[in-house]
Design an enzyme around this catalytic site. Structure first.
Site, PDB file in Angstrom:
ATOM      1  N   PHE A 311      -3.567  -0.489   9.010  1.00 11.73           N
ATOM      2  CA  PHE A 311      -3.760   0.876   9.495  1.00 11.73           C
ATOM      3  C   PHE A 311      -3.149   1.900   8.559  1.00 11.73           C
ATOM      4  O   PHE A 311      -2.020   1.730   8.082  1.00 11.73           O
ATOM      5  CB  PHE A 311      -3.088   1.055  10.870  1.00 11.73           C
ATOM      6  CG  PHE A 311      -3.633   0.181  11.946  1.00 11.73           C
ATOM      7  CD1 PHE A 311      -4.683   0.598  12.749  1.00 11.73           C
ATOM      8  CD2 PHE A 311      -3.093  -1.071  12.177  1.00 11.73           C
ATOM      9  CE1 PHE A 311      -5.182  -0.215  13.756  1.00 11.73           C
ATOM     10  CE2 PHE A 311      -3.578  -1.885  13.179  1.00 11.73           C
ATOM     11  CZ  PHE A 311      -4.633  -1.463  13.966  1.00 11.73           C
ATOM     12  N   ASP A 312      -3.904   2.948   8.306  1.00 17.44           N
ATOM     13  CA  ASP A 312      -3.309   4.178   7.778  1.00 17.44           C
ATOM     14  C   ASP A 312      -2.489   4.793   8.920  1.00 17.44           C
ATOM     15  O   ASP A 312      -2.766   4.551  10.092  1.00 17.44           O
ATOM     16  CB  ASP A 312      -4.435   5.123   7.339  1.00 17.44           C
ATOM     17  CG  ASP A 312      -3.931   6.514   7.035  1.00 17.44           C
ATOM     18  OD1 ASP A 312      -2.973   6.628   6.264  1.00 17.44           O
ATOM     19  OD2 ASP A 312      -4.488   7.469   7.605  1.00 17.44           O
TER      20      ASP A 312
END
Length: 637
Positions: A311-312
């Site tokens: 995930f960003d």
């Protein structure tokens, strides 16, 4: 050609006539009317075989040995041995099975049909003189202003120039909750104005609108084949001729023409051929209905195997905008209003967050007169408000203004900073009156959603961010991430994704579809928290139209369920063939009964796939281990 088209167009009527003739034939048999028996079954066979033979001939013209060819040969063989009732029943069952397949398949494509039916067809275009002309939506140009009233659809993508309204954006986001839209905000084609009237300047029209692209994307996705489908296609290419050869060998070896014809009927691979594509069509359709755009069967297959989600942080795990996360006040109830009055003209993100907080909590600040404003770069602002000297900024500014924090205030300041928040202090007349923690707030419910993903089979949850270690660790620890990687440039995120792949992991990268496009493209599956934007729709494998983690859970569970459903269909198809062959060997299965079982197996796999239309993920939870903080990709080597 006209005759062929006429036959194809009236196949359902031909099926009904065939059924009537078969009933008439059995009446003749039971009443002893031999001429009626024979005539009815012969006519039924000829009429029903016509569309089947036409399809077989069309397939042969492109050098394909189809199921229709097997049935055609079987019917001709039945005629040769004067089994007119067998040929009539076989052809009827084949046509009736095709009819039922079409009806049930149409239901699996219901999501696409409902989307296309929601597409706007007309627009109310505002003319230069202020009048309104209704025109076909295809004739609207970019820059035109369209009027949309209550109960009407927005015909274009654009920006509201006047008016406000409550919109239902379910056609784009999958979420039926009404959304308030005001001047300056974007609206999308296909959404519905529930209440209000707006004028919209068109920025995208026709096939360029988000809604049109969604329809195109889902249609293309349902036609894109998975690895399993491609394998079955190759398999059936060889399997069907093999059945033909087997039937020939059976006829020669056993000198039993009827047995050879029966082998042709039983060997039809219909359920096997249709099992995989119907599952993918139903699965992708379910996703589209729930705001999840999955770009094809291969994506479904690969996503079901993902064991690592990367995930960003900003805009993905967090909301992507700064908000006041915590407030501690010390006496003066006007301190926050003073701060908002000073920050009202500021473009700084922290200042905008303060103004938004004060506005939301209805603390009056609009009427306050700010005098003698002094902005001190890197520290904050000072001003005079209602004869009070007010300072708003960081601890450096407080020190410069002679504001002393006691031990309790100092501890509060440090505690808020350790939560990963930026701190803003407010002093009035030399005394500290408020400490605000401002941060990019974590999305609601994300922690529980991530636990759900772990429980569904994801082995590793990894967060990548360009933020500092303290903020990264704070956010990642709150969410139960397995690993946290901070201080990363975009190219370093790509390096990390590649390292995971080299280690044998199947990786899905979840980002905002814009800044993280290199990582999205590199991962085995790229997932965009799209919010319906162009870039999100076009650059990723899966688009979560509402940017919701609930959609991510739905997509992952749906992928696994679709692949499992496909396997079930293959087992049903192969099991049916084995059952028929065993029945044939032991003399329990004949030509008509074999065709009945064959057509029934096709309907079973279609109905099994249709269960995907109503799929929703179960709520299951799992615990997470403490996260590890890793500064850069080099640390994993």
């Amino acid at each position: 050609m006209k005759f062929q088209r006429w036959i194809q167009h009236h196949t359902n009527q031909i099926t009904a006539i065939t059924a009537g003739l078969i009933i008439l034939g059995f009446i003749g048999r039971f009443t002893g009317q031999t001429w009626l028996d024979t005539t009815a079954f012969v006519l039924a066979s000829i009429i029903a075989a016509t569309p089947i033979i036409i399809r077989a001939w069309e397939a042969l013209r492109v050098k394909t040995i189809s199921i229709e060819l097997l049935v055609s040969i079987a019917v001709i063989g039945a005629f040769v041995i004067r089994e007119f009732d067998e040929s009539a029943i076989v052809t009827f069952l084949f046509l009736f099975g095709t009819f039922l397949e079409e009806k049930t398949l149409a239901r699996t494509r219901k999501s696409i049909k409902s989307l296309t039916e929601m597409a706007p067809t007309t627009a109310q275009v505002v003319q230069p003189d202020g009048s309104v002309d209704e025109t076909d939506v295809d004739f609207v140009d970019e820059g035109d202003v369209v009027l949309v009233k209550t109960g009407a659809q927005v015909p274009v993508d654009g920006k509201i120039v006047s008016g406000s309204a409550y919109l239902n954006e379910a056609s784009v986001t999958g979420e039926s909750k009404l959304v308030t839209k005001r001047p300056g905000e974007l609206v999308y084609s296909g959404t519905m104005v529930d209440n209000g009237t707006i004028q919209v300047t068109a920025t995208k029209v026709g096939d360029d609108t988000t809604f049109a692209k969604i329809i195109e994307l889902v249609e293309d996705a349902q036609d894109t084949k998975s690895h399993v489908e491609k394998f079955i296609d190759r398999f059936s290419t060889y399997y069907t001729p093999a059945v033909l050869i087997l039937a020939l060998l059976v006829g020669i070896f056993f000198r039993d023409f009827k047995l050879a014809i029966t082998v042709l009927v039983l060997g039809c691979p219909g359920a096997l051929v249709i099992g995989a594509p119907v599952s993918n069509v139903a699965g992708i359709g379910n996703g589209a209905k729930n705001g999840v755009l999955i770009k094809g069967g291969e994506v479904v297959d690969t996503f079901s195997k993902v064991d690592t989600l990367v995930f960003d942080k900003t805009g993905t795990l967090t909301k992507g905008k700064t908000e006041v996360a915590s407030v501690q006040t010390y006496g003066d109830s006007h301190a926050l209003a003073y701060a908002a009055a000073m920050e009202r003209e500021s473009n700084h993100p922290l200042g905008r967050a303060i103004v938004a907080y004060v506005t939301e909590h209805e603390l009056a600040s609009d009427s306050l007169v700010v005098k003698a404003t002094n902005t001190i770069k890197g520290q904050g602002m000072t001003a005079e408000i209602e004869n009070h000297d007010v300072a708003v900024g960081n601890q450096t500014l407080m020190n410069a203004e002679g504001v002393i924090l006691n031990d309790a205030q100092q501890k509060t300041l440090i505690a808020i900073q350790h939560q990963g928040s930026s701190t803003v202090l407010v002093a009035v007349d030399g005394a500290l009156q408020a400490i605000m923690g401002i941060a990019d707030v974590i999305r609601d419910g994300v922690k529980d959603d991530l636990r759900q993903l772990k429980a569904m089979g994801v082995e590793r949850l990894v967060m990548l961010t360009g933020d500092n270690e303290l903020t990264a660790k704070t956010v990642g620890s709150q969410l139960g991430m397995d690993e946290i990687h901070a201080n990363l440039l975009p190219e370093e995120k790509v390096t990390f994704v590649k390292q995971l792949q080299d280690d044998g992991h199947t990786v899905a990268f979840v980002g905002d579809g814009i800044n993280d496009s290199p990582s999205i493209a590199t991962a085995n599956i790229g997932i965009a928290m799209g919010g319906g934007t162009d870039v999100a729709v076009e650059t990723s494998d899966i688009v979560l139209m509402q940017s919701s983690f609930g959609e991510l859970i739905h997509a992952y569970g749906l992928a696994k369920k679709t692949v499992r459903n496909t396997r079930e269909n293959i087992i049903i198809a192969i099991g049916t063939v084995v059952f028929l062959l065993i029945g044939l060997i032991f003399g329990y299965i004949y030509m008509a009964s074999g065709m009945f079982v064959h057509e029934a197996s096709i309907l079973v796999v279609v109905l099994n796939a249709m269960r995907l239309i109503r799929y929703t993920p179960k709520q299951i939870m799992a615990s997470n281990k403490p996260a590890k903080l890793i500064k850069s990709p080099a640390a994993i080597n």
